[in-house]
Design an enzyme around this catalytic site. Structure first.
Site, PDB file in Angstrom:
ATOM      1  N   THR A   1      61.571  33.205  26.573  1.00  0.00           N
ATOM      2  CA  THR A   1      60.283  32.398  26.073  1.00  0.00           C
ATOM      3  C   THR A   1      60.310  31.025  26.626  1.00  0.00           C
ATOM      4  O   THR A   1      59.035  30.516  26.666  1.00  0.00           O
ATOM      5  CB  THR A   1      60.581  32.112  24.510  1.00  0.00           C
ATOM      6  OG1 THR A   1      60.834  33.215  23.734  1.00  0.00           O
ATOM      7  CG2 THR A   1      59.158  31.369  23.677  1.00  0.00           C
TER       8      THR A   1
ATOM      9  N   TYR B   1      72.881  40.412  28.414  1.00  0.00           N
ATOM     10  CA  TYR B   1      71.510  40.721  28.053  1.00  0.00           C
ATOM     11  C   TYR B   1      71.099  41.845  28.685  1.00  0.00           C
ATOM     12  O   TYR B   1      71.130  41.732  30.037  1.00  0.00           O
ATOM     13  CB  TYR B   1      70.619  39.458  28.538  1.00  0.00           C
ATOM     14  CG  TYR B   1      69.197  39.385  27.812  1.00  0.00           C
ATOM     15  CD1 TYR B   1      68.603  40.106  27.018  1.00  0.00           C
ATOM     16  CD2 TYR B   1      68.448  38.379  28.312  1.00  0.00           C
ATOM     17  CE1 TYR B   1      67.466  40.434  26.624  1.00  0.00           C
ATOM     18  CE2 TYR B   1      67.151  38.345  27.709  1.00  0.00           C
ATOM     19  CZ  TYR B   1      66.667  39.122  26.979  1.00  0.00           C
ATOM     20  OH  TYR B   1      65.318  39.048  26.328  1.00  0.00           O
TER      21      TYR B   1
ATOM     22  N   LYS C   1      72.926  40.793  23.811  1.00  0.00           N
ATOM     23  CA  LYS C   1      71.516  40.666  23.290  1.00  0.00           C
ATOM     24  C   LYS C   1      70.818  41.925  23.920  1.00  0.00           C
ATOM     25  O   LYS C   1      71.021  42.354  25.143  1.00  0.00           O
ATOM     26  CB  LYS C   1      70.851  39.524  23.774  1.00  0.00           C
ATOM     27  CG  LYS C   1      69.485  39.368  23.157  1.00  0.00           C
ATOM     28  CD  LYS C   1      68.889  38.100  23.667  1.00  0.00           C
ATOM     29  CE  LYS C   1      67.530  37.816  23.054  1.00  0.00           C
ATOM     30  NZ  LYS C   1      66.755  36.626  23.361  1.00  0.00           N
TER      31      LYS C   1
END
Length: 311
Positions: free
Chosen positions: A54, A144, A169
């Site tokens: 983000t 991730y 994640k």
């Protein structure tokens, strides 16, 4: 059984992924970024993930990245309670190490490790990449998987045994794979490994993730509507299915459908809504583009509808 990195500790609660502030001229805006981070810290997140997805990690130059993480660390340190800060890192092994060292210099406690890019060495290559990164930094690392990268359960179980690799994640949404990963790590006797739902607008899928043993999630909505994000998280913790259904129906489902209207909205729409909420964090950097004003207006109306439903 290995132990969790003591500096980072075990994460519990809502995770904050701030947008990165830029000036009208397009340079990093340290003051604007700090104001955004401090405002959200007042709402009580469990951790700050600075300069991650983000936060437009791929768009940041190395010096900007280090300053961004440092500002987040300073803001978190000045908050009423100590909040851990994690930075992003990625690319090939050499660059990932450089970003890791920059985050360490800036005072971060951990790293979210984006998938390596530019080459495919299979699972053995992935394991070698993450082991090399773990050896190069004492920071806690969260693997991730997203886009083109998927770990096998065996690879995750092997990497979970590395002392400073503390979590995974998932940004792919394959619940079958995640269930097998959780099982493989548990079967290997590693009980303190942490799992994160990293899907865009993770609230839309978090009940399903939590059911298979993935309790943590990243909330982009927290950037622009912390009251809605916290209401959802609180309802999840209490098992308030009626409120969860209402928030999904009134806000999260239509928001996800709007977010899917254009590539990059998982970042650019979040940033535009953060600006609309009163935080002058600027626009996005190329290759992202600014969202259609009509879409921003529609999303703003959804925020208002959600607040009316909560009232």
């Amino acid at each position: 059984m290995r132990t969790t990195n003591t500096e980072l500790g075990r994460l519990e609660g809502l995770l904050f992924f701030p947008v990165t502030a830029f000036t009208p001229e397009g340079s990093f805006d340290a003051a604007g970024y700090r104001a955004h981070v401090e405002a959200r810290l007042a709402d009580g997140p469990a951790a700050v993930f600075a300069a991650c997805g983000t936060g437009e990690f791929p768009a940041l130059a190395p010096a900007e990245y280090e300053e961004c993480v440092r500002v987040a660390v300073e803001a978190a340190g000045s908050a009423g309670r100590r909040v851990p800060v994690l930075g992003g890192t990625g690319y090939g092994t050499a660059l990932a190490v450089e970003y890791a060292r920059a985050a360490q210099r800036a005072g971060a406690q951990g790293l979210l490790v984006f998938p390596p890019s530019g080459a495919d060495g299979g699972q053995a290559g992935l394991a070698a990449h993450y082991r090399a990164l773990a050896e190069a930094t004492p920071l806690s690392l969260i693997l991730y998987q997203r886009d083109q990268l998927a770990f096998t359960p065996q690879t995750v179980a092997e990497l979970a045994a590395v002392p400073n690799i503390v979590g995974l994640k998932d940004g792919r949404g394959d619940l079958d794979l995640m269930q097998r990963i959780v099982s493989a790590v548990r079967t290997a006797g590693i009980e303190d490994f942490q799992y994160f739902n990293g899907m865009p607008t993770a609230e839309a899928t978090q009940r399903a993730y939590r059911a298979i043993g993935v309790p943590l999630y990243s909330s982009a909505v927290f950037c622009f509507a912390p009251d809605i994000a916290l209401a959802f998280h609180g309802a999840l913790e209490r098992g308030d299915s009626a409120l969860l259904d209402r928030l999904v129906d009134v806000f999260f489902r239509p928001y996800v459908e709007l977010r899917r209207a254009h590539p990059g909205y998982a970042v650019s729409l979040v940033k535009a809504l953060t600006v609309a909420a009163g935080h002058p964090v600027g626009g996005v950097r190329a290759p992202l583009t600014e969202p259609d004003p009509a879409h921003v207006e529609a999303a703003t109306a959804l925020v208002q509808a959600a607040r009316e439903a909560l009232a």
